[in-house]
Design a protein around this motif. Structure first.
Motif, PDB file in Angstrom:
ATOM      1  N   SER A 168       0.906  -1.151  -0.068  1.00 26.99           N
ATOM      2  CA  SER A 168       0.047   0.153  -0.071  1.00 26.99           C
ATOM      3  C   SER A 168       0.861   1.304  -0.076  1.00 26.99           C
ATOM      4  CB  SER A 168      -1.183  -0.150   1.137  1.00 26.99           C
ATOM      5  OG  SER A 168      -0.183   0.136   2.327  1.00 26.99           O
ATOM      6  N   HIS A 169       0.392   2.314  -0.592  1.00 27.59           N
ATOM      7  CA  HIS A 169       1.198   3.590  -0.445  1.00 27.59           C
ATOM      8  C   HIS A 169       1.672   4.001   0.867  1.00 27.59           C
ATOM      9  CE1 HIS A 169       2.219   7.516  -1.982  1.00 27.59           C
ATOM     10  NE2 HIS A 169       1.658   8.138  -1.005  1.00 27.59           N
ATOM     11  N   PRO A 170       0.784   4.137   1.971  1.00 28.01           N
ATOM     12  CA  PRO A 170       1.151   4.229   3.283  1.00 28.01           C
ATOM     13  C   PRO A 170       2.259   3.533   3.795  1.00 28.01           C
ATOM     14  CG  PRO A 170      -1.036   4.411   3.223  1.00 28.01           C
ATOM     15  CD  PRO A 170      -0.720   3.638   1.824  1.00 28.01           C
ATOM     16  N   VAL A 171       2.277   2.083   3.242  1.00 31.54           N
ATOM     17  CA  VAL A 171       3.543   1.271   3.577  1.00 31.54           C
ATOM     18  C   VAL A 171       4.872   1.670   3.036  1.00 31.54           C
ATOM     19  CG1 VAL A 171       4.419  -0.920   3.410  1.00 31.54           C
ATOM     20  CG2 VAL A 171       2.079  -0.589   4.499  1.00 31.54           C
ATOM     21  N   VAL A 172       4.755   1.899   1.486  1.00 33.19           N
ATOM     22  CA  VAL A 172       5.735   2.267   0.859  1.00 33.19           C
ATOM     23  C   VAL A 172       6.469   3.803   1.219  1.00 33.19           C
ATOM     24  CG1 VAL A 172       6.693   3.181  -1.408  1.00 33.19           C
ATOM     25  CG2 VAL A 172       5.045   0.915  -1.139  1.00 33.19           C
ATOM     26  N   SER A 173       5.565   4.629   1.605  1.00 35.86           N
ATOM     27  CA  SER A 173       5.950   5.878   1.931  1.00 35.86           C
ATOM     28  C   SER A 173       6.699   5.978   3.445  1.00 35.86           C
ATOM     29  CB  SER A 173       4.756   6.745   2.352  1.00 35.86           C
ATOM     30  OG  SER A 173       5.120   8.127   2.883  1.00 35.86           O
ATOM     31  N   GLY A 174       5.960   5.010   4.582  1.00 34.22           N
ATOM     32  CA  GLY A 174       6.640   4.837   5.638  1.00 34.22           C
ATOM     33  C   GLY A 174       7.873   4.006   5.473  1.00 34.22           C
ATOM     34  N   PHE A 175       8.070   3.208   4.544  1.00 29.92           N
ATOM     35  CA  PHE A 175       9.277   2.550   4.456  1.00 29.92           C
ATOM     36  C   PHE A 175      10.370   3.451   3.892  1.00 29.92           C
ATOM     37  CE2 PHE A 175      12.060   0.080   1.550  1.00 29.92           C
ATOM     38  CZ  PHE A 175      12.673  -0.610   2.610  1.00 29.92           C
ATOM     39  N   ILE A 176      10.091   3.910   2.851  1.00 29.77           N
ATOM     40  CA  ILE A 176      10.990   5.025   2.006  1.00 29.77           C
ATOM     41  C   ILE A 176      11.470   6.210   3.274  1.00 29.77           C
ATOM     42  CG2 ILE A 176      11.083   7.016   0.508  1.00 29.77           C
ATOM     43  CD1 ILE A 176       9.542   5.333  -1.558  1.00 29.77           C
ATOM     44  N   THR A 177      10.706   6.561   3.939  1.00 28.84           N
ATOM     45  CA  THR A 177      10.808   7.690   4.992  1.00 28.84           C
ATOM     46  C   THR A 177      11.687   7.143   6.047  1.00 28.84           C
ATOM     47  OG1 THR A 177       8.780   9.006   4.887  1.00 28.84           O
ATOM     48  CG2 THR A 177       9.957   8.969   6.917  1.00 28.84           C
ATOM     49  N   ALA A 178      11.546   6.016   6.553  1.00 27.97           N
ATOM     50  CA  ALA A 178      12.335   5.258   7.513  1.00 27.97           C
ATOM     51  C   ALA A 178      13.659   4.971   6.875  1.00 27.97           C
ATOM     52  CB  ALA A 178      11.831   3.979   8.078  1.00 27.97           C
ATOM     53  N   SER A 179      13.882   4.230   5.519  1.00 29.40           N
ATOM     54  CA  SER A 179      15.038   4.015   5.093  1.00 29.40           C
ATOM     55  C   SER A 179      15.896   5.306   4.807  1.00 29.40           C
ATOM     56  CB  SER A 179      14.565   3.305   3.867  1.00 29.40           C
ATOM     57  OG  SER A 179      14.091   2.259   3.815  1.00 29.40           O
ATOM     58  N   GLY A 180      15.064   6.298   4.350  1.00 32.45           N
ATOM     59  CA  GLY A 180      16.036   7.676   4.082  1.00 32.45           C
ATOM     60  C   GLY A 180      16.603   8.120   5.485  1.00 32.45           C
ATOM     61  N   ILE A 181      15.890   8.218   6.739  1.00 37.19           N
ATOM     62  CA  ILE A 181      16.367   8.520   7.994  1.00 37.19           C
ATOM     63  C   ILE A 181      17.742   7.451   8.396  1.00 37.19           C
ATOM     64  CG2 ILE A 181      15.976   8.607  10.558  1.00 37.19           C
ATOM     65  CD1 ILE A 181      13.324   9.257   9.963  1.00 37.19           C
TER      66      ILE A 181
ATOM     67  N   ALA B 217       4.069   1.254  11.924  1.00 30.97           N
ATOM     68  CA  ALA B 217       4.647   0.026  12.141  1.00 30.97           C
ATOM     69  C   ALA B 217       5.969  -0.298  11.387  1.00 30.97           C
ATOM     70  CB  ALA B 217       3.871  -1.301  12.136  1.00 30.97           C
ATOM     71  N   THR B 218       5.702   0.334   9.959  1.00 32.99           N
ATOM     72  CA  THR B 218       6.755  -0.118   9.072  1.00 32.99           C
ATOM     73  C   THR B 218       7.980   0.652   9.452  1.00 32.99           C
ATOM     74  OG1 THR B 218       5.042  -0.664   7.313  1.00 32.99           O
ATOM     75  CG2 THR B 218       7.411   0.144   6.637  1.00 32.99           C
ATOM     76  N   ILE B 219       7.703   2.117   9.787  1.00 32.95           N
ATOM     77  CA  ILE B 219       8.700   2.956  10.013  1.00 32.95           C
ATOM     78  C   ILE B 219       9.562   2.424  11.403  1.00 32.95           C
ATOM     79  CG2 ILE B 219       9.270   5.493  11.082  1.00 32.95           C
ATOM     80  CD1 ILE B 219       6.820   6.375   9.164  1.00 32.95           C
ATOM     81  N   LEU B 220       8.530   2.060  12.263  1.00 31.10           N
ATOM     82  CA  LEU B 220       9.414   1.804  13.940  1.00 31.10           C
ATOM     83  C   LEU B 220       9.973   0.696  13.240  1.00 31.10           C
ATOM     84  CD1 LEU B 220       6.472   2.531  16.102  1.00 31.10           C
ATOM     85  CD2 LEU B 220       8.592   3.863  15.886  1.00 31.10           C
ATOM     86  N   VAL B 221       9.654  -0.649  12.805  1.00 25.56           N
ATOM     87  CA  VAL B 221      10.421  -1.525  12.793  1.00 25.56           C
ATOM     88  C   VAL B 221      11.630  -1.565  11.548  1.00 25.56           C
ATOM     89  CG1 VAL B 221      10.184  -4.380  11.789  1.00 25.56           C
ATOM     90  CG2 VAL B 221       8.410  -3.271  13.273  1.00 25.56           C
ATOM     91  N   THR B 222      11.545  -0.745  10.769  1.00 20.50           N
ATOM     92  CA  THR B 222      12.369  -0.452   9.999  1.00 20.50           C
ATOM     93  C   THR B 222      13.669   0.321  10.534  1.00 20.50           C
ATOM     94  OG1 THR B 222      11.090  -0.403   7.871  1.00 20.50           O
ATOM     95  CG2 THR B 222      13.532   0.606   7.655  1.00 20.50           C
TER      96      THR B 222
ATOM     97  N   VAL C 187      15.928  -2.990   7.476  1.00 19.15           N
ATOM     98  CA  VAL C 187      14.847  -2.572   6.556  1.00 19.15           C
ATOM     99  C   VAL C 187      14.443  -3.834   5.977  1.00 19.15           C
ATOM    100  CG1 VAL C 187      16.449  -0.566   5.536  1.00 19.15           C
ATOM    101  CG2 VAL C 187      17.158  -3.099   4.656  1.00 19.15           C
ATOM    102  N   GLU C 188      14.856  -5.098   5.941  1.00 18.27           N
ATOM    103  CA  GLU C 188      14.146  -6.263   5.463  1.00 18.27           C
ATOM    104  C   GLU C 188      12.839  -6.518   6.532  1.00 18.27           C
ATOM    105  OE1 GLU C 188      16.599  -9.387   5.005  1.00 18.27           O
ATOM    106  OE2 GLU C 188      17.652  -8.566   3.369  1.00 18.27           O
TER     107      GLU C 188
END
Length: 588
Positions: free
Chosen positions: A133-146, A405-410, A415-416
């Protein structure tokens, strides 16, 4: 025949219309992208924990492969920040960073992810990207960027500080802070300030002095090139390498060797899961970029063919000593702004990268790693979107849960695990939401043929005829909920004679839901209530006709809801007068 072949080899389509003017535009775009791509490729290779030349290798053959198979006219493929981070995380499970085994793992990841994408494309499975989903992708990209930005701070400070998540990186940076190399810090911090200024202020400044929008955009996006040239001059001229500033040093002046990485079943199986995640994330990122650019030109892309193209690109990276690649936002935007008209611009860029690898790399000897780190930090921080959390929270609490959850776990576990958590949560939340779909008792809006929720509108309804509108397809997860809803309504309506299931939003009824409908039909019959359907879609009706359900249905299937109400109200009136017509109603 040629049309069918062009579907799988888009070059046969746009190549037939290739003209001299198109060639000039593509060459100009390729020159600009090549200049930008050289420092970017080097930086992303270092982010992945690989020798800098591997980034250049991953920017040559993949561009040719995409030019053959890709459907986007402006997409530029190559190493990107997110895949570089995911490659580092996966390869680090196999061997220590920088070792031959580590490099081999990165190459195998390229081959595996390419093979996965190619297979998905051949089986036309581009829809799998929808599971993110877009929120998951957005959260993953945000966390990965950090995480990426934090991981590059060690190069800005000139210290050794590793880690696979934000907390490990943060702790290592704090522990090694006293060892900060000041010349490195000055170079890194100065580059950061300059690049942030270029990103936000240079274009408006150039526009104010009379430069055109297109030229101003290209110059502003070439900011990292200015930083690279200036820093090389400063480090070489002031002898800062002797002061502890870490530099790129010798980059091999050779083109990549071609060949298949050695096959070790255990090693390849260890990397298969990581390669699948890299494939999924790379495809989603690339398709989102290519669709955005295609919309600006009123063009279209084929997601299934993009799977084939990206698979071929990543495979070619693996066969040429590279690592996983995908379409990148920054380079594609520059390619678009520079006037690229066809994927041939990517092929010309590949030639430029190959020539730079052979002839320009000696001039990069004194390039400080701190400047490459600064270019990465500025690039990835533009992907961080914290405000999206508030937007998603206000709109959908379940989407916010998956995103958070995606952001916090990442951030906390890597990342995986982060992207896996996001995918699993998205699927679970989808199942939960669709297992309790929206059902509404509807009535007729006075003076119209429209029917709306009785709790929201002032509508006409009847005690003997009730309509329940189903706002979701029916399948195993919500079949029981449908039964419970109808039985609850039945228990509250002692005078009920007819129940209509209004189905304008039902696109599918699976076997479990069909069994529930059969059970509802029998239960209502035993209770003296007739079951009817209205506004059933053609494909759904076709499937129902292949079963015994329509033969056993106690009522009728109506073309539209207004017709159903008119017919059943008349039937109830006749019944009250003792003149009921058992054949009333029309099946469709």
């Amino acid at each position: 025949m040629s049309f069918k072949l062009a579907k799988y080899l888009p070059i046969l389509d746009w190549g037939r219309r290739y003209r001299g003017e198109t060639f000039v535009n593509d060459m100009v775009a390729a020159l600009i992208v090549t200049i930008m791509l050289i420092p970017q490729s080097l930086a992303y290779a270092l982010l992945a924990g690989l020798p800098p030349q591997v980034g250049l290798y991953a920017s040559i053959l993949p561009l040719f492969a995409y030019a053959l198979f890709g459907t986007s006219r402006q997409l530029a493929v190559g190493p990107v920040a997110i895949l570089s981070l995911m490659t580092a995380a996966a390869a680090a499970k196999i061997a220590a960073t920088g070792t031959p085994q580590y490099i081999e793992a990165a190459v195998i990841l390229a081959v595996l992810s390419g093979a996965i994408l190619l297979l998905l494309g051949l089986f036309r499975m581009g829809f799998l990207a929808n599971f993110l989903s877009h929120p998951v992708v957005s959260g993953f990209i945000t966390a990965s960027g950090i995480i990426i930005a934090a991981s590059q701070l060690k190069h800005i400070l000139g210290v050794n500080a590793g880690g696979h998540n934000l907390f490990e990186i943060g702790r290592a940076l704090i522990e090694n802070l006293p060892q900060t190399n000041l010349p490195t810090l000055y170079l890194g911090a100065g580059s950061l300030i300059f690049l942030f200024w270029v990103r936000g202020q240079l274009k408006p400044l150039l526009r104010r002095v009379g430069l055109g929008d297109k030229a101003a955009t290209i110059i502003a996006r070439a900011g990292p090139v200015f930083a690279v040239v200036a820093s090389i001059w400063i480090v070489a001229g002031m002898g800062l390498a002797d002061e502890g500033v870490r530099i790129l040093r010798d980059v091999p002046r050779t083109l990549p060797s071609l060949g298949m990485p050695r096959f070790n079943q255990d090693l390849w199986m260890q990397l298969l899961g990581s390669a699948a995640l890299i494939s999924l994330i790379g495809f989603v990122e690339s398709v989102s970029v290519s669709q955005t650019l295609a919309a600006k030109k009123r063009q279209r892309i084929d997601p299934n063919q993009e799977l084939v193209a990206l698979g071929a690109a990543s495979l070619s990276a693996g066969f040429s000593s590279g690592y996983p690649v995908t379409g990148g936002l920054a380079r594609s935007a520059v390619n678009f702004d520079a006037g690229a008209e066809t994927p041939a611009a990517g092929a010309f860029t590949a030639i430029g990268i190959a020539l730079a690898t052979l002839f320009l790399t000696p001039y990069l000897y004194f390039l400080p790693q701190a400047v490459l780190a600064a270019t990465i930090i500025v690039a990835v921080l533009s992907l961080v979107n914290i405000t999206a959390l508030r937007t998603v929270w206000n709109y959908s609490k379940s989407d916010f849960a998956a995103m958070a959850a995606t952001i916090l776990v990442t951030l906390g576990l890597g990342v995986e695990l982060g992207v896996t958590t996001g995918v699993v949560l998205s699927l679970l939340l989808h199942l939960y939401n669709t297992s309790r779909p929206h059902f509404a008792v509807v009535g007729q809006v006075p003076g119209t043929h429209h029917f709306r929720n009785v709790d929201r509108y002032d509508v006409i309804s009847s005690d003997s005829v009730i309509t329940i509108r189903i706002d979701e397809s029916l399948y195993f997860a919500n079949a029981r909920f449908l039964e419970d809803t109808i039985y609850d309504v039945l228990g509250k309506r002692p005078d009920l004679k007819h129940l209509i299931l209004m189905c304008p939003a039902v696109n599918h009824i699976d076997a479990s839901a069909l069994e529930s409908l059969e059970a509802i039909n029998l239960r209502l019959r035993d209770g003296g209530v007739t079951l009817h359907l209205s506004e059933v879609k053609g494909p759904v009706m076709d499937k129902l006709k292949r079963t015994h359900f329509l033969d056993e249905l106690t009522g009728h299937v109506y073309l539209n809801q207004y017709e159903a109400i008119q017919d059943l109200d008349a039937a109830c009136t006749r019944a009250a007068l003792g003149t009921a017509d058992p054949d009333s109603g029309r099946d469709v």
